[in-house]
Design a protein around this motif. Structure first.
Motif, PDB file in Angstrom:
ATOM      1  N   THR A   6       0.944  -1.185   0.124  1.00 19.32           N
ATOM      2  CA  THR A   6       0.004   0.117  -0.006  1.00 19.32           C
ATOM      3  C   THR A   6       0.844   1.272  -0.098  1.00 19.32           C
ATOM      4  OG1 THR A   6      -1.773  -1.129   1.186  1.00 19.32           O
ATOM      5  CG2 THR A   6      -1.778   1.258   1.198  1.00 19.32           C
ATOM      6  N   VAL A   7       1.897   1.415   0.614  1.00 19.96           N
ATOM      7  CA  VAL A   7       2.913   2.453   1.024  1.00 19.96           C
ATOM      8  C   VAL A   7       3.636   2.631  -0.358  1.00 19.96           C
ATOM      9  CG1 VAL A   7       5.090   3.397   2.027  1.00 19.96           C
ATOM     10  CG2 VAL A   7       2.818   2.616   3.337  1.00 19.96           C
ATOM     11  N   ALA A   8       4.080   1.499  -1.201  1.00 21.38           N
ATOM     12  CA  ALA A   8       4.527   1.271  -2.378  1.00 21.38           C
ATOM     13  C   ALA A   8       3.676   2.056  -3.378  1.00 21.38           C
ATOM     14  CB  ALA A   8       5.072   0.127  -2.759  1.00 21.38           C
ATOM     15  N   THR A   9       2.427   1.608  -3.342  1.00 18.36           N
ATOM     16  CA  THR A   9       1.563   2.065  -4.246  1.00 18.36           C
ATOM     17  C   THR A   9       1.131   3.531  -4.172  1.00 18.36           C
ATOM     18  OG1 THR A   9       0.304   0.036  -4.322  1.00 18.36           O
ATOM     19  CG2 THR A   9      -0.856   2.053  -4.981  1.00 18.36           C
ATOM     20  N   LEU A  10       1.140   4.144  -2.898  1.00 13.68           N
ATOM     21  CA  LEU A  10       0.941   5.535  -2.811  1.00 13.68           C
ATOM     22  C   LEU A  10       2.156   6.350  -3.169  1.00 13.68           C
ATOM     23  CD1 LEU A  10      -0.579   5.400   1.037  1.00 13.68           C
ATOM     24  CD2 LEU A  10      -1.698   6.216  -1.453  1.00 13.68           C
ATOM     25  N   ILE A  11       3.341   5.608  -2.761  1.00 11.21           N
ATOM     26  CA  ILE A  11       4.569   6.600  -3.572  1.00 11.21           C
ATOM     27  C   ILE A  11       4.769   6.547  -4.849  1.00 11.21           C
ATOM     28  CG2 ILE A  11       7.161   6.442  -3.578  1.00 11.21           C
ATOM     29  CD1 ILE A  11       7.072   5.313  -0.505  1.00 11.21           C
ATOM     30  N   VAL A  12       4.428   5.362  -5.598  1.00 11.53           N
ATOM     31  CA  VAL A  12       4.369   5.298  -7.259  1.00 11.53           C
ATOM     32  C   VAL A  12       3.192   6.403  -7.615  1.00 11.53           C
ATOM     33  CG1 VAL A  12       4.044   4.049  -9.155  1.00 11.53           C
ATOM     34  CG2 VAL A  12       5.545   3.254  -7.216  1.00 11.53           C
ATOM     35  N   THR A  13       2.215   6.175  -7.016  1.00 11.93           N
ATOM     36  CA  THR A  13       1.051   7.149  -7.558  1.00 11.93           C
ATOM     37  C   THR A  13       1.386   8.771  -7.452  1.00 11.93           C
ATOM     38  OG1 THR A  13      -0.471   5.563  -6.823  1.00 11.93           O
ATOM     39  CG2 THR A  13      -1.452   7.972  -7.177  1.00 11.93           C
ATOM     40  N   VAL A  14       2.047   9.007  -6.332  1.00  7.68           N
ATOM     41  CA  VAL A  14       2.460  10.304  -6.185  1.00  7.68           C
ATOM     42  C   VAL A  14       3.606  10.896  -6.995  1.00  7.68           C
ATOM     43  CG1 VAL A  14       3.681  12.006  -4.452  1.00  7.68           C
ATOM     44  CG2 VAL A  14       1.891  10.624  -3.635  1.00  7.68           C
ATOM     45  N   TRP A  15       4.523   9.811  -7.062  1.00  5.86           N
ATOM     46  CA  TRP A  15       5.503  10.154  -8.424  1.00  5.86           C
ATOM     47  C   TRP A  15       5.101  10.403  -9.716  1.00  5.86           C
ATOM     48  CZ3 TRP A  15       7.201   7.320 -12.587  1.00  5.86           C
ATOM     49  CH2 TRP A  15       8.539   7.961 -12.901  1.00  5.86           C
ATOM     50  N   CYS A  16       4.188   9.266 -10.179  1.00  4.82           N
ATOM     51  CA  CYS A  16       3.254   9.760 -11.322  1.00  4.82           C
ATOM     52  C   CYS A  16       2.771  11.056 -11.415  1.00  4.82           C
ATOM     53  CB  CYS A  16       2.490   8.442 -11.603  1.00  4.82           C
ATOM     54  SG  CYS A  16       3.201   6.850 -11.940  1.00  4.82           S
ATOM     55  N   TYR A  17       1.951  11.469 -10.506  1.00  4.13           N
ATOM     56  CA  TYR A  17       1.177  12.626 -10.275  1.00  4.13           C
ATOM     57  C   TYR A  17       2.161  13.643 -10.630  1.00  4.13           C
ATOM     58  CZ  TYR A  17      -1.290  16.645  -8.710  1.00  4.13           C
ATOM     59  OH  TYR A  17      -1.751  17.981  -8.505  1.00  4.13           O
ATOM     60  N   LEU A  18       3.294  13.793  -9.904  1.00  2.11           N
ATOM     61  CA  LEU A  18       4.172  14.723 -10.059  1.00  2.11           C
ATOM     62  C   LEU A  18       4.862  14.942 -11.432  1.00  2.11           C
ATOM     63  CD1 LEU A  18       5.709  14.631  -6.290  1.00  2.11           C
ATOM     64  CD2 LEU A  18       4.028  16.299  -7.288  1.00  2.11           C
ATOM     65  N   ALA A  19       5.005  13.780 -12.007  1.00  2.83           N
ATOM     66  CA  ALA A  19       5.791  13.450 -13.260  1.00  2.83           C
ATOM     67  C   ALA A  19       4.848  14.126 -14.189  1.00  2.83           C
ATOM     68  CB  ALA A  19       6.170  12.223 -13.416  1.00  2.83           C
ATOM     69  N   ILE A  20       3.836  13.861 -14.184  1.00  2.00           N
ATOM     70  CA  ILE A  20       2.683  14.364 -15.180  1.00  2.00           C
ATOM     71  C   ILE A  20       2.316  15.786 -15.171  1.00  2.00           C
ATOM     72  CG2 ILE A  20       0.161  14.044 -15.969  1.00  2.00           C
ATOM     73  CD1 ILE A  20       0.280  10.970 -15.464  1.00  2.00           C
ATOM     74  N   LYS A  21       2.372  16.066 -13.878  1.00  2.00           N
ATOM     75  CA  LYS A  21       2.146  17.702 -13.457  1.00  2.00           C
ATOM     76  C   LYS A  21       3.126  18.428 -14.117  1.00  2.00           C
ATOM     77  CE  LYS A  21       1.132  20.885  -9.764  1.00  2.00           C
ATOM     78  NZ  LYS A  21       0.649  20.900  -8.314  1.00  2.00           N
ATOM     79  N   ARG A  22       4.477  17.844 -13.962  1.00  2.00           N
ATOM     80  CA  ARG A  22       5.897  18.697 -14.712  1.00  2.00           C
ATOM     81  C   ARG A  22       5.475  18.662 -16.067  1.00  2.00           C
ATOM     82  NH1 ARG A  22       9.882  15.604 -11.880  1.00  2.00           N
ATOM     83  NH2 ARG A  22       8.842  15.550  -9.915  1.00  2.00           N
ATOM     84  N   LEU A  23       5.203  17.514 -16.627  1.00  2.00           N
ATOM     85  CA  LEU A  23       4.882  17.321 -18.201  1.00  2.00           C
ATOM     86  C   LEU A  23       3.953  18.309 -18.695  1.00  2.00           C
ATOM     87  CD1 LEU A  23       5.074  13.422 -18.897  1.00  2.00           C
ATOM     88  CD2 LEU A  23       6.618  15.218 -19.741  1.00  2.00           C
ATOM     89  N   ILE A  24       2.769  18.618 -18.009  1.00  2.00           N
ATOM     90  CA  ILE A  24       1.824  19.443 -18.540  1.00  2.00           C
ATOM     91  C   ILE A  24       1.942  20.972 -18.301  1.00  2.00           C
ATOM     92  CG2 ILE A  24       0.093  17.830 -18.864  1.00  2.00           C
ATOM     93  CD1 ILE A  24      -1.182  18.672 -16.404  1.00  2.00           C
TER      94      ILE A  24
END
Length: 123
Positions: free
Chosen positions: A99-117
């Motif tokens: 669960t913690v790993a999933t949350l970390i990856v989700t936040v990382w993906c969110y931040l990466a996409i936010k930077r891309l757009i």
């Protein structure tokens, strides 16, 4: 509702076929869900979009009764309480870490996409 369920099952079938050729890299239902999302998004203003509208109401009805789908899992847990008592700590640690790993990856993906757009915020 029958038309909506038919569309959902057809897209799941397409997803399963694609998953078969991808050798299980991505689960078929996930691929099917992405396909139906794409079809619904792309066809909002076309005749196909009007044909697929029952899928939306069927999905709402299924989600409204989603809790009933957890009953078999609950029964399975009750039937295997001895296993849960024997391996409960291992299961707890595994579920917690994943669960913690999933949350970390989700936040990382969110931040990466936010930077891309461009980091624009709508809220």
């Amino acid at each position: 509702m029958l038309v909506g369920i038919t569309f959902l099952l057809i897209f799941q079938l397409f997803g399963e076929v694609i998953a078969y050729y991808l050798h299980g890299l991505v689960p078929g239902p996930v691929i099917g869900m992405a396909l139906i999302f794409g079809a619904l998004t792309a066809s909002k203003r076309t005749p196909i979009g009007k044909l697929m509208q029952p899928t939306v109401s069927t999905s709402h009805a299924l989600l409204a009764n989603f809790g009933a789908l957890f009953v078999p899992a609950g029964v399975g847990i009750i039937q295997h309480l001895d296993l849960l008592a024997e391996r409960g700590l291992t299961l707890f640690v595994t579920i917690s870490v994943s669960t913690v790993a999933t949350l970390i990856v989700t936040v990382w993906c969110y931040l990466a996409i936010k930077r891309l757009i461009g980091g624009t915020s709508h809220g």
